[in-house]
Design an enzyme around this catalytic site. Structure first.
Site, mmCIF file in Angstrom:
data_model
loop_
_atom_site.group_PDB
_atom_site.id
_atom_site.type_symbol
_atom_site.label_atom_id
_atom_site.label_comp_id
_atom_site.label_asym_id
_atom_site.label_seq_id
_atom_site.Cartn_x
_atom_site.Cartn_y
_atom_site.Cartn_z
ATOM 1 N N PRO A 1 0.797 -1.213 0.000
ATOM 2 C CA PRO A 1 0.000 0.000 0.000
ATOM 3 C C PRO A 1 0.834 1.270 0.000
ATOM 4 C CG PRO A 1 -0.333 -1.277 2.023
ATOM 5 C CD PRO A 1 0.661 -1.985 1.218
ATOM 6 N N GLU A 2 0.583 2.122 -0.974
ATOM 7 C CA GLU A 2 1.150 3.461 -0.995
ATOM 8 C C GLU A 2 -0.026 4.433 -0.903
ATOM 9 O OE1 GLU A 2 4.045 3.935 -4.164
ATOM 10 O OE2 GLU A 2 4.504 1.804 -4.134
#
Length: 282
Positions: free
Chosen positions: A2-3
């Site tokens: 996840p960014e």
DNA sequence: AACACCGCCTGAGCGC
DNA sequence: TGCGCTCAGGCGGTGT
């Protein structure tokens, strides 16, 4: 992994389920997953109404009435899933915490690798201090702010983009994608980018992240939003994970190498070759 | 000060 | 089939 886009999509999908609802109970399967101090029902917001979900870069916080909150980070494999009231979540499936919320909603924090974090904070001030080291949010980064943060840097631009103190939210995938869109080699020295290149890069970061948000983020293996939906942006990656394959613009085989201790993929023609130590003269 | 590098942690994917 | 190896990487701490 996840960014910013994945965290933004998670927050958006979470809101309709939990905003303005009261937390009734919490099950703690791994107390050591909660950082700061030992978790208590009160510190985990039991009895309080959720009033807001805030995000800064890849970090986000579930904020309750009176200002206390839970600052969270998904790390590499974290998920925050809305589950049916009768779901049997537990430590066997790497679920470390489950909140029971009004309207028969259960909220499960699952994180096999445990690089994520849940940190109770007592006030809005404490959250501000917790996030004080983060740079501006990458989704809205301005070229002037980016230029100011890159100015003294001698390290590779890729390394600077991954530094959350420079700007918050870019990880390995979107660093490579934004550099490709801006036609800048990941090995260029951050402090030597021209104003025009920095403007192009800031624009590329905003548009890459914005596009990814609109596609629901990138799911490589683990990312799911609160409803368990995978992201669709992976199929739009132009360089990440495509080492050796032809550039989508010029068909030149994409190079891949380690830059800033991360697997990095770029087009040697569109973005220029290895300018690792450009000499001032000649 | 600025940057490099390690360790945390598990599961997928690979070769044999 | 199954074992052991490598890789993935955000981030905080430590080393240079």
């Amino acid at each position: 992994m996840p960014e910013l886009p994945e965290v933004e999509c998670l927050c958006r999908s979470l809101k309709p389920h939990i905003l303005d609802r009261r937390i009734l109970a919490v099950d703690v399967f791994r107390a050591d997953f909660v950082t700061g101090s030992a978790p208590t029902p009160a510190s985990l917001l039991v009895g309080q109404r959720i009033t807001d979900i805030q995000r800064r870069g890849k970090s986000f916080a579930i904020v309750a009435e009176l200002g206390s909150c839970l600052a969270m980070h998904l790390g590499m494999t974290g998920q925050l899933l809305v589950r049916p009231a009768d779901a049997k979540d537990g430590s066997a499936d790497h679920v470390h915490l489950v909140w029971t919320i009004e309207n028969r909603v259960r909220l499960a924090f699952r994180d096999p690798r445990r690089f994520g974090e849940v940190r109770p904070l007592a006030s809005a001030d404490a959250l501000a201090r917790h996030w004080a080291g983060l740079g501006d949010d990458a989704l809205t980064i301005s070229s002037t702010a980016l230029a100011a943060m890159l100015k003294p840097g001698r390290r590779a631009i890729k390394a600077a983009l991954l530094d959350q103190r420079v700007l918050a939210g870019v990880g390995n995938i979107y660093a490579d994608e934004a550099l490709f869109l801006a036609k800048i080699s990941p090995t260029r020295q951050a402090g030597r980018l021209t104003p025009a290149e920095i403007a192009r890069l800031a624009q590329a970061i905003r548009s890459t992240l914005g596009d990814a948000v609109r596609s629901g983020g990138s799911t490589l293996r683990d990312f799911l939003d609160a409803d368990g939906q995978a992201g669709g942006y992976r199929s739009k990656h132009r360089v990440y994970g495509r080492g050796g394959q032809p550039c989508v613009v010029c068909q030149t085989p994409l190079r891949h190498n380690t830059v800033a201790q991360r697997t990095t993929t770029w087009c040697p023609r569109c973005q220029g070759g290895t300018l690792r130590s450009r000499r001032p003269s000649q």
